[in-house]
Motif scaffolding. Sequence first.
Motif, PDB file in Angstrom:
ATOM      1  N   GLU A  92      12.738   3.633  -2.941  1.00 51.97           N
ATOM      2  CA  GLU A  92      11.661   3.542  -1.947  1.00 51.97           C
ATOM      3  C   GLU A  92      10.315   3.918  -2.561  1.00 51.97           C
ATOM      4  O   GLU A  92       9.293   3.292  -2.257  1.00 51.97           O
ATOM      5  CB  GLU A  92      11.975   4.436  -0.750  1.00 51.97           C
ATOM      6  N   GLN A  93      10.299   4.915  -3.457  1.00 51.91           N
ATOM      7  CA  GLN A  93       9.064   5.296  -4.142  1.00 51.91           C
ATOM      8  C   GLN A  93       8.560   4.144  -5.014  1.00 51.91           C
ATOM      9  O   GLN A  93       7.361   3.869  -5.062  1.00 51.91           O
ATOM     10  CB  GLN A  93       9.290   6.537  -5.010  1.00 51.91           C
ATOM     11  N   SER A 101       7.113   1.367  -2.864  1.00 58.10           N
ATOM     12  CA  SER A 101       5.803   1.784  -2.367  1.00 58.10           C
ATOM     13  C   SER A 101       4.735   1.638  -3.448  1.00 58.10           C
ATOM     14  O   SER A 101       3.640   1.131  -3.192  1.00 58.10           O
ATOM     15  CB  SER A 101       5.881   3.230  -1.882  1.00 58.10           C
ATOM     16  N   ARG A 102       5.066   2.075  -4.657  1.00 61.58           N
ATOM     17  CA  ARG A 102       4.115   1.987  -5.771  1.00 61.58           C
ATOM     18  C   ARG A 102       3.799   0.529  -6.096  1.00 61.58           C
ATOM     19  O   ARG A 102       2.635   0.166  -6.301  1.00 61.58           O
ATOM     20  CB  ARG A 102       4.686   2.704  -7.002  1.00 61.58           C
ATOM     21  N   GLU A 116       4.112  -2.079  -4.076  1.00 63.67           N
ATOM     22  CA  GLU A 116       3.409  -2.699  -2.953  1.00 63.67           C
ATOM     23  C   GLU A 116       1.942  -2.270  -2.871  1.00 63.67           C
ATOM     24  O   GLU A 116       1.107  -3.021  -2.368  1.00 63.67           O
ATOM     25  CB  GLU A 116       4.111  -2.369  -1.639  1.00 63.67           C
ATOM     26  N   SER A 117       1.639  -1.098  -3.398  1.00 60.37           N
ATOM     27  CA  SER A 117       0.252  -0.615  -3.364  1.00 60.37           C
ATOM     28  C   SER A 117      -0.659  -1.465  -4.240  1.00 60.37           C
ATOM     29  O   SER A 117      -1.864  -1.507  -4.033  1.00 60.37           O
ATOM     30  CB  SER A 117       0.183   0.848  -3.807  1.00 60.37           C
ATOM     31  N   GLY A 118      -0.062  -2.102  -5.250  1.00 59.50           N
ATOM     32  CA  GLY A 118      -0.846  -2.930  -6.158  1.00 59.50           C
ATOM     33  C   GLY A 118      -1.669  -2.126  -7.148  1.00 59.50           C
ATOM     34  O   GLY A 118      -2.512  -2.683  -7.848  1.00 59.50           O
ATOM     35  N   GLN A 119      -1.447  -0.821  -7.212  1.00 63.67           N
ATOM     36  CA  GLN A 119      -2.241   0.041  -8.073  1.00 63.67           C
ATOM     37  C   GLN A 119      -1.653   0.233  -9.466  1.00 63.67           C
ATOM     38  O   GLN A 119      -2.325   0.777 -10.335  1.00 63.67           O
ATOM     39  CB  GLN A 119      -2.420   1.415  -7.403  1.00 63.67           C
ATOM     40  N   SER A 169       4.214  -1.801 -13.779  1.00 67.13           N
ATOM     41  CA  SER A 169       4.878  -2.599 -12.740  1.00 67.13           C
ATOM     42  C   SER A 169       6.179  -3.200 -13.248  1.00 67.13           C
ATOM     43  O   SER A 169       7.198  -3.199 -12.555  1.00 67.13           O
ATOM     44  CB  SER A 169       3.955  -3.720 -12.241  1.00 67.13           C
TER      45      SER A 169
END
Length: 82
Positions: A21-22, A25-26, A28-31, A37
């Motif tokens: 899940e982490q 989230s990372r 999906e943030s696109g950061q 990635s």
Amino acid sequence: MTETTAIPADLSFEDALQRLEQIVSRLESGQAPLEESISLYEEGARLKAHCEDRLKAAQLRVEKIVVGPDGQAKGVAAADFG
């Protein structure tokens, strides 16, 4: 080149799912930069497989009670999830 980290065999389903899940989230943030990635995606794929293996192992351990025509339990049989 990305670093491959093995998933510990004793990693619990819950801990693996939390890490997955982490990662989601990372991503999906696109950061995350491209190389990070890719590493995260690879780790996520390994965690997904680990979770599937843990679920399969749990499924095989589950048993159902077999009830005879008289309503009395007569033993156990493997559960049918199909």
